[in-house]
Design a protein around this motif. Structure first.
Motif, PDB file in Angstrom:
ATOM      1  N   GLY A 180       7.369  16.367 -19.007  1.00  0.00           N
ATOM      2  CA  GLY A 180       6.717  17.672 -18.936  1.00  0.00           C
ATOM      3  C   GLY A 180       5.222  17.573 -19.135  1.00  0.00           C
ATOM      4  O   GLY A 180       4.436  18.242 -18.447  1.00  0.00           O
ATOM      5  N   ARG A 181       4.798  16.723 -20.055  1.00  0.00           N
ATOM      6  CA  ARG A 181       3.360  16.566 -20.299  1.00  0.00           C
ATOM      7  C   ARG A 181       2.665  15.919 -19.111  1.00  0.00           C
ATOM      8  O   ARG A 181       1.513  16.237 -18.806  1.00  0.00           O
ATOM      9  N   LEU A 182       3.366  15.018 -18.444  1.00  0.00           N
ATOM     10  CA  LEU A 182       2.773  14.388 -17.270  1.00  0.00           C
ATOM     11  C   LEU A 182       2.613  15.400 -16.135  1.00  0.00           C
ATOM     12  O   LEU A 182       1.603  15.379 -15.415  1.00  0.00           O
ATOM     13  N   PHE A 183       3.578  16.303 -15.963  1.00  0.00           N
ATOM     14  CA  PHE A 183       3.414  17.374 -14.984  1.00  0.00           C
ATOM     15  C   PHE A 183       2.210  18.246 -15.354  1.00  0.00           C
ATOM     16  O   PHE A 183       1.423  18.656 -14.485  1.00  0.00           O
ATOM     17  N   ALA A 184       2.060  18.540 -16.655  1.00  0.00           N
ATOM     18  CA  ALA A 184       0.931  19.355 -17.094  1.00  0.00           C
ATOM     19  C   ALA A 184      -0.394  18.652 -16.824  1.00  0.00           C
ATOM     20  O   ALA A 184      -1.377  19.279 -16.409  1.00  0.00           O
ATOM     21  N   LEU A 185      -0.440  17.351 -17.056  1.00  0.00           N
ATOM     22  CA  LEU A 185      -1.663  16.600 -16.783  1.00  0.00           C
ATOM     23  C   LEU A 185      -1.959  16.557 -15.290  1.00  0.00           C
ATOM     24  O   LEU A 185      -3.120  16.668 -14.873  1.00  0.00           O
ATOM     25  N   ALA A 186      -0.924  16.403 -14.476  1.00  0.00           N
ATOM     26  CA  ALA A 186      -1.133  16.440 -13.029  1.00  0.00           C
ATOM     27  C   ALA A 186      -1.702  17.799 -12.612  1.00  0.00           C
ATOM     28  O   ALA A 186      -2.591  17.882 -11.749  1.00  0.00           O
ATOM     29  N   SER A 187      -1.197  18.878 -13.228  1.00  0.00           N
ATOM     30  CA  SER A 187      -1.745  20.202 -12.966  1.00  0.00           C
ATOM     31  C   SER A 187      -3.201  20.282 -13.393  1.00  0.00           C
ATOM     32  O   SER A 187      -4.053  20.820 -12.663  1.00  0.00           O
ATOM     33  N   ASP A 188      -3.515  19.747 -14.569  1.00  0.00           N
ATOM     34  CA  ASP A 188      -4.881  19.783 -15.094  1.00  0.00           C
ATOM     35  C   ASP A 188      -5.834  19.024 -14.176  1.00  0.00           C
ATOM     36  O   ASP A 188      -6.922  19.503 -13.819  1.00  0.00           O
ATOM     37  N   PHE A 189      -5.446  17.818 -13.768  1.00  0.00           N
ATOM     38  CA  PHE A 189      -6.277  17.040 -12.852  1.00  0.00           C
ATOM     39  C   PHE A 189      -6.478  17.788 -11.533  1.00  0.00           C
ATOM     40  O   PHE A 189      -7.588  17.832 -10.983  1.00  0.00           O
ATOM     41  N   HIS A 202     -16.779  24.847  -1.550  1.00  0.00           N
ATOM     42  CA  HIS A 202     -15.821  24.500  -0.496  1.00  0.00           C
ATOM     43  C   HIS A 202     -14.490  25.198  -0.799  1.00  0.00           C
ATOM     44  O   HIS A 202     -13.565  24.588  -1.335  1.00  0.00           O
ATOM     45  N   PRO A 203     -14.364  26.480  -0.455  1.00  0.00           N
ATOM     46  CA  PRO A 203     -13.233  27.268  -0.930  1.00  0.00           C
ATOM     47  C   PRO A 203     -11.877  26.932  -0.301  1.00  0.00           C
ATOM     48  O   PRO A 203     -10.852  27.113  -0.955  1.00  0.00           O
ATOM     49  N   VAL A 204     -11.834  26.463   0.929  1.00  0.00           N
ATOM     50  CA  VAL A 204     -10.536  26.278   1.595  1.00  0.00           C
ATOM     51  C   VAL A 204      -9.720  25.207   0.896  1.00  0.00           C
ATOM     52  O   VAL A 204      -8.554  25.423   0.528  1.00  0.00           O
ATOM     53  N   ARG A 205     -10.308  24.030   0.693  1.00  0.00           N
ATOM     54  CA  ARG A 205      -9.571  22.969  -0.001  1.00  0.00           C
ATOM     55  C   ARG A 205      -9.312  23.357  -1.453  1.00  0.00           C
ATOM     56  O   ARG A 205      -8.290  22.976  -2.025  1.00  0.00           O
ATOM     57  N   ALA A 206     -10.231  24.098  -2.051  1.00  0.00           N
ATOM     58  CA  ALA A 206     -10.031  24.535  -3.436  1.00  0.00           C
ATOM     59  C   ALA A 206      -8.763  25.371  -3.555  1.00  0.00           C
ATOM     60  O   ALA A 206      -7.970  25.210  -4.495  1.00  0.00           O
ATOM     61  N   GLU A 207      -8.546  26.261  -2.599  1.00  0.00           N
ATOM     62  CA  GLU A 207      -7.350  27.111  -2.636  1.00  0.00           C
ATOM     63  C   GLU A 207      -6.083  26.268  -2.514  1.00  0.00           C
ATOM     64  O   GLU A 207      -5.090  26.511  -3.203  1.00  0.00           O
ATOM     65  N   GLN A 208      -6.106  25.260  -1.665  1.00  0.00           N
ATOM     66  CA  GLN A 208      -4.949  24.383  -1.516  1.00  0.00           C
ATOM     67  C   GLN A 208      -4.650  23.663  -2.825  1.00  0.00           C
ATOM     68  O   GLN A 208      -3.480  23.560  -3.237  1.00  0.00           O
ATOM     69  N   HIS A 209      -5.677  23.165  -3.472  1.00  0.00           N
ATOM     70  CA  HIS A 209      -5.476  22.473  -4.750  1.00  0.00           C
ATOM     71  C   HIS A 209      -4.945  23.425  -5.821  1.00  0.00           C
ATOM     72  O   HIS A 209      -4.093  23.050  -6.644  1.00  0.00           O
ATOM     73  N   LEU A 210      -5.435  24.670  -5.824  1.00  0.00           N
ATOM     74  CA  LEU A 210      -4.970  25.632  -6.820  1.00  0.00           C
ATOM     75  C   LEU A 210      -3.497  25.962  -6.631  1.00  0.00           C
ATOM     76  O   LEU A 210      -2.763  26.129  -7.614  1.00  0.00           O
ATOM     77  N   ASP A 211      -3.061  26.095  -5.381  1.00  0.00           N
ATOM     78  CA  ASP A 211      -1.641  26.337  -5.140  1.00  0.00           C
ATOM     79  C   ASP A 211      -0.803  25.202  -5.728  1.00  0.00           C
ATOM     80  O   ASP A 211       0.233  25.438  -6.375  1.00  0.00           O
ATOM     81  N   ARG A 212      -1.254  23.975  -5.515  1.00  0.00           N
ATOM     82  CA  ARG A 212      -0.538  22.807  -6.034  1.00  0.00           C
ATOM     83  C   ARG A 212      -0.591  22.766  -7.560  1.00  0.00           C
ATOM     84  O   ARG A 212       0.415  22.492  -8.222  1.00  0.00           O
ATOM     85  N   ALA A 213      -1.752  23.067  -8.120  1.00  0.00           N
ATOM     86  CA  ALA A 213      -1.899  23.034  -9.583  1.00  0.00           C
ATOM     87  C   ALA A 213      -0.992  24.063 -10.247  1.00  0.00           C
ATOM     88  O   ALA A 213      -0.371  23.791 -11.285  1.00  0.00           O
ATOM     89  N   LEU A 214      -0.885  25.252  -9.647  1.00  0.00           N
ATOM     90  CA  LEU A 214      -0.038  26.297 -10.232  1.00  0.00           C
ATOM     91  C   LEU A 214       1.432  25.896 -10.157  1.00  0.00           C
ATOM     92  O   LEU A 214       2.202  26.132 -11.106  1.00  0.00           O
ATOM     93  N   ALA A 215       1.832  25.263  -9.058  1.00  0.00           N
ATOM     94  CA  ALA A 215       3.220  24.795  -8.949  1.00  0.00           C
ATOM     95  C   ALA A 215       3.522  23.735 -10.001  1.00  0.00           C
ATOM     96  O   ALA A 215       4.584  23.758 -10.638  1.00  0.00           O
ATOM     97  N   LEU A 216       2.600  22.812 -10.206  1.00  0.00           N
ATOM     98  CA  LEU A 216       2.796  21.766 -11.215  1.00  0.00           C
ATOM     99  C   LEU A 216       2.830  22.363 -12.620  1.00  0.00           C
ATOM    100  O   LEU A 216       3.620  21.926 -13.472  1.00  0.00           O
ATOM    101  N   ALA A 217       1.990  23.361 -12.874  1.00  0.00           N
ATOM    102  CA  ALA A 217       2.008  24.029 -14.183  1.00  0.00           C
ATOM    103  C   ALA A 217       3.340  24.700 -14.427  1.00  0.00           C
ATOM    104  O   ALA A 217       3.861  24.692 -15.549  1.00  0.00           O
ATOM    105  N   GLY A 218       3.919  25.283 -13.372  1.00  0.00           N
ATOM    106  CA  GLY A 218       5.233  25.887 -13.519  1.00  0.00           C
ATOM    107  C   GLY A 218       6.306  24.868 -13.828  1.00  0.00           C
ATOM    108  O   GLY A 218       7.174  25.108 -14.670  1.00  0.00           O
ATOM    109  N   MET A 219       6.256  23.719 -13.153  1.00  0.00           N
ATOM    110  CA  MET A 219       7.231  22.664 -13.438  1.00  0.00           C
ATOM    111  C   MET A 219       7.076  22.127 -14.851  1.00  0.00           C
ATOM    112  O   MET A 219       8.057  21.751 -15.491  1.00  0.00           O
ATOM    113  N   ALA A 220       5.831  22.109 -15.331  1.00  0.00           N
ATOM    114  CA  ALA A 220       5.588  21.646 -16.698  1.00  0.00           C
ATOM    115  C   ALA A 220       5.942  22.704 -17.732  1.00  0.00           C
ATOM    116  O   ALA A 220       6.070  22.402 -18.912  1.00  0.00           O
TER     117      ALA A 220
END
Length: 428
Positions: A180-189, A202-220
């Motif tokens: 779980g902590r590793l998922f949280a760290l992946a979200s943080d990174f 550069h907003p387009v790639r930023a939005e893609q990363h945020l979608d991924r970060a939020l999914a990882l935070a949920g898994m964590a």
């Protein structure tokens, strides 16, 4: 940590955001690597180290502590029982044991080399808390670099490398807590990568990363990381001029468990809401949200340890956000005062934030009709950031400054400013 006499160990644990239970796990993991048998350090053992009841741990525990902290045990506040060398020489550590090093980025970026995770060394089959600690240190290093230089694509790459490392470790044998902590760290990174692009513009790639970060935070199931993602989503939406979405994202941050359980976090969420509302033109609601942010921060315990992602926030940052809101609602005099309060209390290491607040100060002065002083103030930005290109978000503010200068100042003043600073302002 209450009833502590070993202040050095307590300080190290606070700096690395590690609890007694986590430290016990990390030490036991390293003992397992040394001996093939899991260590017997418990949370109570760590409390006895902190209280001074145990002043000199067993040899294998000392060796493990040195590996986890990368410090001699004497630097962690432990005292030998008799007059002798502080601790037996620790054998050189196998590079496969709990090692995550940073190396310089590719040639050509020497002036601002971004640390990247070196992942070529073979890794142990088992992953433990010590790996989590080292990855946390990596996040902190990237956050410090961002505070100094601002967002840029090399920082994005380094952050994504850290996320990939955390997810790779997550595939190896580990306890559910460590996974779980590793998922949280992946979200943080990943959120750090998103922020680097928001700051760089550069907003387009930023939005893609945020979608991924939020999914990882949920898994964590990590409420801190969920709030971080909504906070960044609010900033991204504001940058894209989607003000209704910015307000909704900030309100989602308010609704997170992290904000509901912490006045400090709630203050940031209310301040972010105020920014969105001010941009949307709802001045009265913006000032109400700003008042809630101020009230919550006044009642927060500012001495409590914080997660790395929110370390930027505090009275200085709230003054900076106040300056933005006040200028947007048509009170540039109060915006100027808030900017000065922010600059007087910002840590010296927050170079990018200091330059950004200086840009907002110049805008507030210009909006009061003092164009000459505003131009003088804006010149300080280039001095503060000397040696590094201005991040895109800062260049956008200077673009606003230039447009308002053309409208509000004599043509001579606007032309002189543009001729003098166009190269530094418009490239990055």
């Amino acid at each position: 940590m209450a009833d502590t006499t070993n202040d050095a160990l307590a300080a190290w644990m606070s700096d690395h955001q590690i609890s007694p239970g986590e430290l016990a796990d990390a030490v036991n993991d390293v003992i397992l690597d040394f001996t093939g048998k899991l260590g017997s350090v418990s949370e109570r053992t760590v409390f006895r180290w902190l209280s001074g009841e145990i002043r000199w741990p067993q040899e294998r525990q000392r060796r493990a502590l040195e590996t986890v902290a990368e410090l001699p045990v004497t630097a962690l506040g432990f005292v030998p029982r008799r007059r002798r060398a502080a601790t037996p020489a620790t054998p050189p550590e196998d590079p496969s044991v709990h090692r995550r090093r940073f190396v310089g980025a590719a040639a050509g970026t020497a002036a601002g080399a971004v640390p990247l995770l070196a992942t070529s060394a073979p890794r142990p089959s088992r992953v433990g808390t010590s790996d989590v600690i080292r990855l946390r240190d990596s996040v902190e290093l990237l956050v410090a670099l961002d505070a100094r230089r601002g967002g840029h694509t090399a920082l994005e790459r380094a952050s994504l490398a850290g996320a990939a490392d955390a997810l790779d470790l997550q595939q190896r044998p580990a306890t559910q807590r460590v996974k779980g902590r590793l998922f949280a760290l992946a979200s943080d990174f990943t959120a750090t990568a998103a922020w680097s692009l928001i700051d760089a513009g550069h907003p387009v790639r930023a939005e893609q990363h945020l979608d991924r970060a939020l999914a990882l935070a949920g898994m964590a199931q990590d409420h801190e990381m969920v709030m971080q993602c909504w906070n960044l989503r609010a900033m991204l939406a504001r940058q894209c001029k989607k003000y209704g979405e910015a307000v909704a994202a900030a309100q989602a941050a308010q609704a997170t468990r992290a904000a509901r359980g912490s006045r400090f976090h709630a203050s940031l969420a209310h301040a972010r809401t105020a920014i969105g509302l001010a941009h949307a033109g709802d001045n009265r609601a913006a000032l109400r949200s700003l008042g809630r942010a101020e009230d919550a921060l006044t009642k927060a315990d500012l001495t409590e340890p914080r997660a790395t992602w929110i370390s930027f926030y505090g009275p200085a940052e709230l003054h900076s956000l106040t300056a933005i809101v006040r200028d947007l609602v048509g009170d540039p005099a109060e915006a100027e005062a808030a900017s000065y309060r922010a600059l007087s209390s910002l840590p010296k290491s927050y170079r990018r934030n200091r330059a950004y607040t200086t840009a907002r100060l110049a805008l507030a002065q210009l909006h009061q009709g003092d164009a000459e002083q505003a131009c003088t103030t804006s010149a300080e930005i280039f001095t503060i950031m000397a040696g590094d290109a201005l991040p895109g978000r800062m260049r956008a503010v200077l673009g606003d400054f230039h447009r308002d200068l053309i409208t509000l100042a004599p043509p001579r003043v606007a032309h002189e400013w543009a001729d003098r600073y166009r190269t530094d302002w418009s490239t990055g």
